[in-house]
Every structure is written in C-alpha cells, then in structure tokens.
Scaffold this active site. Structure first.
Site, short mmCIF file in Angstrom:
data_model
loop_
_atom_site.label_atom_id
_atom_site.label_comp_id
_atom_site.label_asym_id
_atom_site.label_seq_id
_atom_site.Cartn_x
_atom_site.Cartn_y
_atom_site.Cartn_z
N GLY A 1 44.22 42.33 30.38
CA GLY A 1 43.36 43.50 30.27
C GLY A 1 41.98 43.14 29.75
O GLY A 1 41.65 43.43 28.60
N SER B 1 38.80 42.90 32.31
CA SER B 1 37.77 43.54 33.13
C SER B 1 37.80 45.06 32.98
O SER B 1 38.85 45.67 32.85
CB SER B 1 37.98 43.17 34.61
OG SER B 1 37.83 41.79 34.80
N SER C 1 45.41 42.27 37.89
CA SER C 1 46.39 41.61 38.77
C SER C 1 47.78 41.68 38.15
O SER C 1 47.95 41.44 36.95
CB SER C 1 45.99 40.15 39.01
OG SER C 1 44.73 40.07 39.63
N GLU D 1 41.86 29.77 32.15
CA GLU D 1 41.91 30.42 33.44
C GLU D 1 41.01 29.71 34.45
O GLU D 1 41.37 29.51 35.60
CB GLU D 1 41.49 31.89 33.30
CG GLU D 1 41.65 32.70 34.58
CD GLU D 1 41.30 34.17 34.38
OE1 GLU D 1 40.65 34.48 33.37
OE2 GLU D 1 41.69 34.98 35.22
N ASN E 1 30.74 33.45 39.77
CA ASN E 1 30.10 32.14 39.84
C ASN E 1 28.67 32.19 39.28
O ASN E 1 28.15 31.18 38.78
CB ASN E 1 30.10 31.66 41.29
CG ASN E 1 31.46 31.08 41.67
OD1 ASN E 1 32.44 31.24 40.94
ND2 ASN E 1 31.52 30.39 42.80
#
Length: 401
Positions: free
Chosen positions: A142, A144, A176, A259, A387
């Site tokens: 949790g 974003s 996700s 990550e 990015n």
C-alpha cells in the site's frame, strides 16, 4: 515431474560462465537437477502460457520450494533462508527461469519479509515470517495513491493514534494482488507537523479488516491484477506499527530498493530473449539482417545488466547501499523487457494479434500471450518508481560524488 520446456536454445553455457568458479558451476548442476525433479509440468506449462499468476499457482510452487528450504533463497539462514552466497542466489534464480518455474509473489518473499526481519519486532517476525516462507499467506503493498504517483512524500492516507489504536483513512492505487492478499504493508502519514518525508509510518493491515473496500482495475491487457483499495476508519492495534513511528520513509526506501533490484527481471528477460532468438534462427535459418542489430543490442544490454545485478548483490553482501545501481537496474531492466516484447511482436507478425490464444505452432504453450505481455509492459517503466524518478536519483547520486 520434470519440465518439458522447449529446448530451442541451450543454456548449458551462459554468457555469465566466466564469472563463476568450478564450485559454482557444480552448484548450478545440482540446483538444475533438483528443480527439474521438483517442478510439476502443469506449473511450468502455466508459466509459459500465462502472464499473471493466480494465487494457487504461486502458492503450490512456494510450498514445494519451502519443503526443500529454498522458498526464500535470498534470506539469511537465521530467518529461514539457505545461507547462499550472492552468486549462488543469482544462479538459482537463473535456473528457475530456465525451467519456466512460476514466480513467487514478489511482495511477501522479496519485499515484506526482508522489511520485517530488518525492522520488525520479535512478535512480528514470529507471526508473519513463517506464513511468507511457506506460501500460506500473501501480501500486497500500500504505497501508491491517486494524487501521489511516485512521490511518496505526497501521500495523503493518514494513521491517527487513538488510545492504544491507530485509525487509518485514505485510498491506495494500483495495488497488485490486493484482491487475494491476506495482508497489506501500508505507508501512511502519522505526523502533519514535520516535513513530508519525516511524518510517515509503516503498518501491517489485515485485508479483511472492517473499513477496507477493494475495487478491481482492469488493465490494458484485459486482465485483473491490480486494484484500488479504500480505507475508511480502519482500526489497527498498536502492534501493527513496523519499527518506530515517523520512520516509515527510511523503511520504505529500503523496501523500494529491494523492489527495484527484483524489477530488473533479468532472468525472465534472458529466458524470453533466448527462446525468441532460437525461434528466429529455427524459422529463418539465421537472424535476418533487418533484426540483426536489434538482436545484438539486446544481447549486449542483457549481459551488461546481468553483470550489474551481480555487482549489486556483492554490495548487499558487504553491507554497502546499492545507491544509484539499484535505480540503474530498474531503468535498464524495464527498457529491456519492452525491447524484447517489441521484437517478439515483429517476429510473430500477425500471430501476435491472436490475443489470448496459444500460437498455432507453439506445441508447448511458450510464446503465447505476447500481445498481452506487450500491452501490459507499458507499466514496467512506471511501477516501483517511474523511470523519470530513477533517472533523477541517478543524477543526484552521480553529482554528489
């Protein structure tokens, strides 16, 4: 039990062999044989023919690896890992990809587990690490939020202290695996009086807690893998706090570095590229001139990324922060995933538009669903910090010296 993956391109000798000792190459032969013996064919076939892994597929493979003590191959031995060196971990991950083994859920094994055994209380380690190791409990992340994007300092979800409880309100986006996770690791604002980065804390949230609403989000590939999660007056015990209050920014950066390293997806990209190149050579006899430069560029970039991953693993072993290298892995790894899927779309031609259908000449299922992969991979340059954010991190690190 052994996988019958297509053998279009042998990986007995890899570009990384020069970096391995005789003992490490012997280790590779051992894990290759054991993975082949452990991996059920139906799981390998599912990996070859599906983009998004359901919970039951990941859980079954997690249980099998756990029975061998290999489910958390990068964890320290004291927390249930096998105690392997970085090179052994790299080799093991490469062999999993070579066998088309299903990926394990990234959130528990790769992100939450290391965060809890690094910053969690003894009670949290005892409660949560066994379920992650065995694959019996799944996690989501949790971080974003709709208006925060990759800027975690702009998070609006709050956790307010009320007696011996925390009351959480807010919304998380692009979550996700949230629809089948048992727990969420949540970053929330706990202090409005300090600078944004200093007022965040990290919590464990049960996904069945009253006040949680999950809404599915269907992505461009037509699949359901991400969600919006709403938290309305969700009540947490004081023990849900990970580490110290208002120190969530430090823990979040630790988690995101893990990550980004994992998001390089180097072994999966290597497997896909080798099979794609083998298909071209089988059908055309050689790499056509029109694709030769792109194939050579991807091969070179893959080798460079593999070496950089090894450098980051060496840094972790020596206790050094990966710094800009973690951001570089994320940027180059995501660009390579897109480059490979774009090449695949050209190679497959009209077959690539058979969305959701196995390819006619693909007897083993590998190569199917390239259209879904190509569409979904628009997201790989966005998630885990865009990015553009990663390039800013790289620039700041380089110019600081």
């Amino acid at each position: 039990m052994a996988s019958s993956a297509p053998d279009e391109h042998s990986q007995d000798i890899t570009p990384m062999d020069d970096f391995f000792t005789a003992e490490e190459r012997a280790f590779r032969e051992i894990v290759r044989a054991e993975i082949a013996a452990m991996l059920p064919e139906h799981l390998a076939r599912h990996t070859r023919s599906h983009l998004h892994m359901p919970r039951e597929v990941m859980a079954e493979w997690n249980r099998i690896l756990h029975s061998r003590g290999w489910s958390a191959h990068h964890w320290p031995k004291e927390f249930g890992g096998p105690g392997w060196t970085p090179i052994q971990r790299f080799i093991f991950e490469s062999e999993l990809a070579r066998a088309d083994a299903p990926p394990l859920s990234v959130f528990g094994i790769y992100l939450v587990g290391p965060t809890i055994f690094s910053f969690g209380s003894p009670e949290q380690k005892a409660r949560y690490l066994p379920g992650i190791l065995s694959g019996e409990e799944f996690w989501c992340q949790g971080y974003s939020e709709p208006d925060a994007g990759s800027d975690l300092a702009r998070l609006r979800t709050t956790a307010r202290r009320s007696g011996d409880k925390w009351i959480v309100n807010g919304q998380k986006a692009w979550t996700s695996e949230g629809h089948f996770a048992d727990h969420m690791i949540l970053l929330a604002r706990t202090n409005m009086e300090v600078k944004p980065q200093a007022g965040l804390s990290l919590f464990v949230v049960p996904m069945d807690a009253p006040g949680i609403t999950i809404q599915p989000v269907i992505t461009i590939d037509g699949a359901h893998s991400v969600n919006s999660v709403f938290l309305d007056d969700v009540t947490l015990d004081a023990s849900a706090l990970i580490g110290e209050v208002d120190q969530g920014w430090t823990y979040a950066k630790f988690l995101l570095n893990n990550e980004r390293t994992n998001n390089a997806q180097i072994h999966k990209s290597r497997r896909e590229f080798d099979l794609l190149r083998a298909r071209i050579e089988t059908e055309k006899g050689e790499i056509p001139a029109a694709w030769r430069e792109r194939v050579a560029r991807i091969e070179t970039d893959l080798a460079a990324l593999e070496i950089t991953v090894l450098r980051v693993l060496a840094d972790e072993t020596d206790g050094r922060e990966p710094g800009a290298k973690a951001a570089i892995l994320k940027v180059i790894g995501s660009q390579l995933q897109q480059a490979i899927s774009e090449l695949a779309m050209e190679v497959l031609g009209e077959e690539a538009v058979a969305t959701g259908l196995p390819l006619a000449n693909d007897n083993d299922g590998y190569g199917a669903y390239w259209a879904e992969k190509h569409l979904f991979r628009r997201v790989v340059t966005i998630y885990a910090g865009t990015n553009e954010i990663q390039k800013t991190i790289i620039a700041k690190t380089v110019f600081k010296g």
